[in-house]
Design a protein around this motif. Structure first.
Motif, PDB file in Angstrom:
ATOM      1  N   GLU A  58      52.005 -10.277  -4.223  1.00 15.51           N
ATOM      2  CA  GLU A  58      51.758  -8.933  -4.763  1.00 15.51           C
ATOM      3  C   GLU A  58      50.347  -8.425  -4.460  1.00 15.51           C
ATOM      4  O   GLU A  58      49.973  -7.348  -4.892  1.00 15.51           O
ATOM      5  CB  GLU A  58      51.981  -8.952  -6.275  1.00 15.51           C
ATOM      6  N   MET A  59      49.578  -9.265  -3.739  1.00 12.97           N
ATOM      7  CA  MET A  59      48.208  -8.880  -3.440  1.00 12.97           C
ATOM      8  C   MET A  59      48.195  -7.703  -2.447  1.00 12.97           C
ATOM      9  O   MET A  59      48.919  -7.713  -1.452  1.00 12.97           O
ATOM     10  CB  MET A  59      47.451 -10.068  -2.846  1.00 12.97           C
ATOM     11  N   SER A  60      47.399  -6.706  -2.705  1.00  8.05           N
ATOM     12  CA  SER A  60      47.308  -5.533  -1.818  1.00  8.05           C
ATOM     13  C   SER A  60      45.852  -5.326  -1.408  1.00  8.05           C
ATOM     14  O   SER A  60      44.934  -5.574  -2.182  1.00  8.05           O
ATOM     15  CB  SER A  60      47.840  -4.287  -2.524  1.00  8.05           C
ATOM     16  N   GLY A  61      45.679  -4.851  -0.159  1.00 11.25           N
ATOM     17  CA  GLY A  61      44.334  -4.628   0.340  1.00 11.25           C
ATOM     18  C   GLY A  61      43.840  -3.243   0.018  1.00 11.25           C
ATOM     19  O   GLY A  61      44.505  -2.453  -0.670  1.00 11.25           O
ATOM     20  N   PRO A  91      42.939   0.764   0.603  1.00 11.65           N
ATOM     21  CA  PRO A  91      43.722   1.829   1.260  1.00 11.65           C
ATOM     22  C   PRO A  91      43.258   2.075   2.690  1.00 11.65           C
ATOM     23  O   PRO A  91      42.084   1.885   3.019  1.00 11.65           O
ATOM     24  CB  PRO A  91      43.458   3.044   0.367  1.00 11.65           C
TER      25      PRO A  91
END
Length: 409
Positions: free
Chosen positions: A388-391, A393
């Motif tokens: 679920e890790m997001s970088g 934008p």
């Protein structure tokens, strides 16, 4: 069959004509293997000289150094060698009933420092200039009663080594006249001493047929060669047969060859229409494809040989060009062609316990074990991945930069 080997202190092999002289004496005396002390060659490696193989182990200076010279038949049985130092060299030969390991040694003289003296697995033959006198007094089954003179302090040290390693000093067990015993003539008072020896594993004592010195050998040295006759047979190593390969890449690169190959296959396939069984059809297809390829495509080995011949011809012209005008450039080109590199070992590897492995199957097994140990992960921990890790934008400038790169392609 008996193998004749000798050991001698040559004083130096760094003189013009000395190697040729040694080879002539080996041929005249029918010597298969010759061990050399004080070779005085720098570096380590192996070279071929006419019908002989020379293995050498030296230092950075033209001092000390040891070597082993094998005749044409014996050199074909060479499994490998290990240049330990400028005083010790190990070579192993394929033999029957067992392989033969030979160590050529050059021990420090009595004038050397104690530190230098101290520096000095089943082994069959150890030979060389030990700079020690073991004398004519028998010591158990180690030293025989037919040595020369009396034992000195260095001789006591030498006797301890074969006692520990289950060996005998071979040239003290055969009764010979004094002129066939001495190995070194001291220059100051012309005293004859026995300081060069050939040691043999106790297990092979009965294979040692004779031992004596060769005072008539013309080797330009104050040492006399020691020769042993050993009951053994050298086996020529079988070279692996190289499977010739066809250059299949030509079918993609050359349209002419591609069309020619298609015609050849089509013509052969037309002859298969009368075959009934599936097995006959398969065999016919296989033979047709291979025959068409053999007739049209070129073998890679032939291409390699042609390319090598062209390259050598060009290099020869470059060497010839500098022959009379620039000797430095000429020798530089020769070094480029020969690509001579210092090599301390060949055909051998160290085992886990520190021993030396020279058998091909054992070397492959050791590499396999090493790679398994190298990539073995004993942590038994599962890697935790956060799905679920997001970088951060994506920015508008990054998109524009990516589109510009795509247009360039």
């Amino acid at each position: 069959m008996a193998v004749q080997h000798i050991t001698e202190n040559a004083r130096t092999m760094n003189k013009a004509g000395k190697l040729e002289n040694i080879k002539e004496e080996m041929n005249r005396l029918h010597i298969n293997i010759m061990g050399i002390s004080e070779m005085r060659w720098t570096g380590a490696g192996a070279i071929s000289s006419e019908n002989h193989k020379i293995i050498y182990s030296g230092g950075e200076q033209h001092e000390r150094g040891v070597g082993i010279i094998a005749d044409s038949k014996t050199s074909k049985a060479l499994l490998g060698y290990w240049a330990v130092s400028d005083r010790i060299l190990l070579a192993r030969f394929k033999g029957s009933p067992m392989d033969i390991s030979i160590i050529q040694a050059y021990a420090p003289t009595t004038k050397s420092s104690d530190e230098d003296k101290d520096k000095c697995p089943d082994i069959i033959i150890v030979m060389g200039d030990f700079n020690a006198k073991v004398g004519n007094e028998r010591v158990d089954n180690i030293v025989g009663p037919h040595g020369l003179g009396s034992r000195n302090e260095r001789g006591e040290m030498l006797v301890e080594w074969p006692q520990t390693n289950n060996m005998i000093i071979g040239n003290t067990w055969f009764k010979q006249p004094p002129r066939r015993l001495w190995t070194w003539l001291r220059p100051d008072d012309h005293t004859r001493n026995q300081i060069d020896y050939i040691l043999v594993n106790k297990r092979f004592r009965n294979s040692l047929l004779a031992s004596k010195t060769l005072p008539g050998a013309d080797c330009y040295s104050d040492h006399v060669p020691v020769m042993d006759r050993f009951r053994a047979k050298m086996r020529t190593l079988k070279k692996p047969t190289l499977r010739e390969q066809l250059d299949v890449s030509l079918l993609q690169k050359d349209n002419t060859i591609k069309e020619k190959y298609a015609v050849e296959v089509k013509n052969r396939f037309s002859a298969l229409e009368d075959l009934d069984s599936i097995e006959d059809h398969w065999k016919g297809l296989k033979v047709s494809i291979m025959d068409a390829a053999n007739g049209v495509l070129q073998r890679i080995t032939i291409k390699c040989n042609e390319a090598k011949e062209t390259w050598l011809t060009e290099k020869y012209k470059e060497v010839k060009k500098h022959h009379n005008s620039d000797s430095r450039a000429m020798h530089k080109k020769i070094r480029e062609i020969t690509n001579k590199k210092i090599q301390s070992s060949s055909g051998c590897l160290k085992s886990k316990t520190g021993g030396i492995i020279m058998e091909r199957d054992k070397i492959l097994e050791r590499w396999s074990d090493y790679l398994i140990e190298l990539f073995d992960d004993e942590r038994n921990m599962e890697r935790i991945v956060d799905l679920e890790m997001s970088g951060p934008p994506i920015m508008e400038d990054e998109v524009r930069h990516a589109v510009r790169k795509m247009k360039k392609r």
